[in-house]
Design a protein around this motif. Structure first.
Motif, PDB file in Angstrom:
ATOM      1  N   SER A  94      36.043  41.946  48.398  1.00 41.63           N
ATOM      2  CA  SER A  94      37.391  41.515  48.031  1.00 41.63           C
ATOM      3  C   SER A  94      37.864  42.178  46.743  1.00 41.63           C
ATOM      4  O   SER A  94      39.064  42.419  46.567  1.00 41.63           O
ATOM      5  CB  SER A  94      37.438  39.988  47.888  1.00 41.63           C
ATOM      6  OG  SER A  94      37.252  39.361  49.141  1.00 41.63           O
ATOM      7  N   ALA A  95      36.915  42.479  45.857  1.00 45.03           N
ATOM      8  CA  ALA A  95      37.271  43.135  44.595  1.00 45.03           C
ATOM      9  C   ALA A  95      37.795  44.554  44.829  1.00 45.03           C
ATOM     10  O   ALA A  95      38.504  45.102  43.975  1.00 45.03           O
ATOM     11  CB  ALA A  95      36.061  43.170  43.662  1.00 45.03           C
ATOM     12  N   SER A 142      38.752  36.627  46.677  1.00 44.06           N
ATOM     13  CA  SER A 142      39.426  37.450  45.680  1.00 44.06           C
ATOM     14  C   SER A 142      39.568  36.661  44.380  1.00 44.06           C
ATOM     15  O   SER A 142      39.915  35.480  44.393  1.00 44.06           O
ATOM     16  CB  SER A 142      40.806  37.869  46.183  1.00 44.06           C
ATOM     17  OG  SER A 142      41.491  38.594  45.186  1.00 44.06           O
ATOM     18  N   THR A 143      39.304  37.326  43.256  1.00 40.46           N
ATOM     19  CA  THR A 143      39.388  36.659  41.953  1.00 40.46           C
ATOM     20  C   THR A 143      40.604  37.111  41.145  1.00 40.46           C
ATOM     21  O   THR A 143      40.891  36.526  40.106  1.00 40.46           O
ATOM     22  CB  THR A 143      38.114  36.928  41.128  1.00 40.46           C
ATOM     23  OG1 THR A 143      37.958  38.347  40.938  1.00 40.46           O
ATOM     24  CG2 THR A 143      36.882  36.380  41.841  1.00 40.46           C
ATOM     25  N   MET A 144      41.306  38.155  41.615  1.00 44.12           N
ATOM     26  CA  MET A 144      42.487  38.652  40.908  1.00 44.12           C
ATOM     27  C   MET A 144      43.724  37.908  41.406  1.00 44.12           C
ATOM     28  O   MET A 144      44.053  37.978  42.594  1.00 44.12           O
ATOM     29  CB  MET A 144      42.656  40.152  41.148  1.00 44.12           C
ATOM     30  CG  MET A 144      41.560  40.985  40.521  1.00 44.12           C
ATOM     31  SD  MET A 144      41.594  40.875  38.712  1.00 44.12           S
ATOM     32  CE  MET A 144      43.155  41.675  38.379  1.00 44.12           C
ATOM     33  N   LEU A 151      47.548  38.807  49.309  1.00 42.93           N
ATOM     34  CA  LEU A 151      46.753  38.509  50.502  1.00 42.93           C
ATOM     35  C   LEU A 151      47.199  37.185  51.131  1.00 42.93           C
ATOM     36  O   LEU A 151      47.207  37.041  52.356  1.00 42.93           O
ATOM     37  CB  LEU A 151      45.265  38.443  50.136  1.00 42.93           C
ATOM     38  CG  LEU A 151      44.561  39.776  49.890  1.00 42.93           C
ATOM     39  CD1 LEU A 151      43.169  39.547  49.307  1.00 42.93           C
ATOM     40  CD2 LEU A 151      44.458  40.591  51.184  1.00 42.93           C
ATOM     41  N   ALA A 152      47.575  36.234  50.296  1.00 40.51           N
ATOM     42  CA  ALA A 152      48.045  34.944  50.806  1.00 40.51           C
ATOM     43  C   ALA A 152      49.337  35.111  51.599  1.00 40.51           C
ATOM     44  O   ALA A 152      49.531  34.491  52.651  1.00 40.51           O
ATOM     45  CB  ALA A 152      48.251  33.963  49.655  1.00 40.51           C
TER      46      ALA A 152
END
Length: 365
Positions: A94-95, A142-144, A151-152
């Protein structure tokens, strides 16, 4: 293990033996030795008496050798390590999602939309479900914040497409779940227009289930709220959606007024407009009005639908099938023409595998 716990188990074992006619007994002291694996002299404890062993086997549903085998944490730890490695891999994947990756995913969505509109849900439903799963995993790991929001938004669009496909296949509960997922993703995207669109489409599940008053109330709330933030094309679409709900609820005047509002709000949609994907132009809106008129039993529906039939882009196969069904319903009073339209509609609906349209055709028989 606490002594109180051991005592509770021995009391349970006594009741079990009594209730099941087992002769075996188990004292608390014996249970303590079994748990410790040692006898009173510190030596390894052998197997209990056959009657006691049978009692324990019946209680736990496994052989006594397995019950008395020493605990080996290695296997469980290896499994935990594997799961952690998988989790770390998902985070790393995801990063690596950037603007280019999201654009590729959106292009794939647009290609699937084209296949869906031309071939029907039956041909691509599984593919859409797989893309929903893919986008869900990428977003959840995802952390960003900015990447997660994009993405949402993509996930919301995929879920609304999946929801509409499920609705077309008459899978009501599945459609409802996809729309719930779409709304959750929309809230994470930070764009209220996505949630408005997903909620409005969810109302069609209620319409198809005959819960028309609930659908009307849902769409009225969404439409009223969306006026403050939604793109103009979406406000037009929401007005038309309200029009269909009113027609389904037999509110003729309100339905026609809503379609007039939709017509006034309709405008060409720029290619770079933000917000949810909406397919709406003069022909599609007129077809939508014709559908509502057919629901209301208006003779005007025939003229409107025939005009749309001559102007509709034939690559919109599902829309074409729906239009043919509407025309067959609107012409029901004329047996010869109605039968001809019914047969044409049946061919299209069968090719697309639309259970939703089959239900409407079945209501004519």
């Amino acid at each position: 293990m606490r002594k109180e716990t051991l005592q509770e188990f021995t009391e349970y074992a006594e009741r079990f033996a009594r209730d099941h006619g087992e002769p075996g007994t188990l004292s608390q002291r014996h249970l303590e030795r079994l748990v410790a694996g040692q006898g009173p002299n510190g030596r390894p404890l052998g197997k209990p008496r056959p009657a006691t062993a049978r009692l324990l086997e019946r209680i736990f549903g496994m052989p006594i050798d397995v019950l008395l085998s020493p605990y080996v944490p290695g296997d469980n730890q290896a499994e935990l390590d594997t799961k952690e490695q998988e989790f770390r891999a998902r985070l790393r994947t995801s990063a690596r999602v950037d603007t280019g990756v999201i654009e590729v995913l959106r292009q794939q969505l647009n290609l699937i939309r084209r296949l869906d509109r031309q071939l029907g849900a039956r041909a691509v439903q599984a593919e859409v479900a797989a893309k929903v799963q893919q986008a869900t995993e990428l977003m959840q790991h995802s952390t960003m914040p900015s990447t997660r929001a994009r993405l949402a938004a993509l996930l919301c669009e995929l879920c609304t497409l999946a929801g509409w496909q499920a609705l077309d296949r008459a899978q009501m509960a599945t459609a409802w779940r996809y729309y719930e997922q779409a709304k959750a993703a929309a809230r994470e995207s930070g764009d209220k227009s996505f949630e408005a669109h997903a909620t409005a489409e969810q109302a069609f599940v209620l319409i198809d289930m005959g819960e028309t008053q609930d659908a009307v109330e849902m769409l009225e709330r969404v439409r009223k709220d969306a006026r403050r933030y939604a793109p103009r094309i979406l406000t037009s679409w929401l007005a038309a959606a309200c029009g269909e709900a009113y027609a389904a609820d037999h509110c003729c005047v309100a339905a026609l007024r809503a379609f007039d509002d939709a017509d006034e709000l309709l405008c060409p949609q720029p290619h770079d407009v933000a917000g949810p994907h909406v397919t709406l132009d003069e022909v599609h809106l007129k077809r939508w009005r014709g559908h509502a008129l057919a629901r209301l039993g208006s003779i005007e529906a025939i003229v409107v639908l025939k005009d749309c039939l001559s102007r509709l882009d034939q690559t919109f196969a599902r829309a074409h099938a729906s239009l043919q069904v509407d025309l067959a319903i609107a012409m029901k009073g004329n047996n010869i023409d109605a039968r001809r339209q019914y047969e044409r509609a049946s061919v299209l609906v069968n090719e697309l595998g639309s259970a939703r349209q089959w239900r409407r055709l079945a209501s004519m028989v």
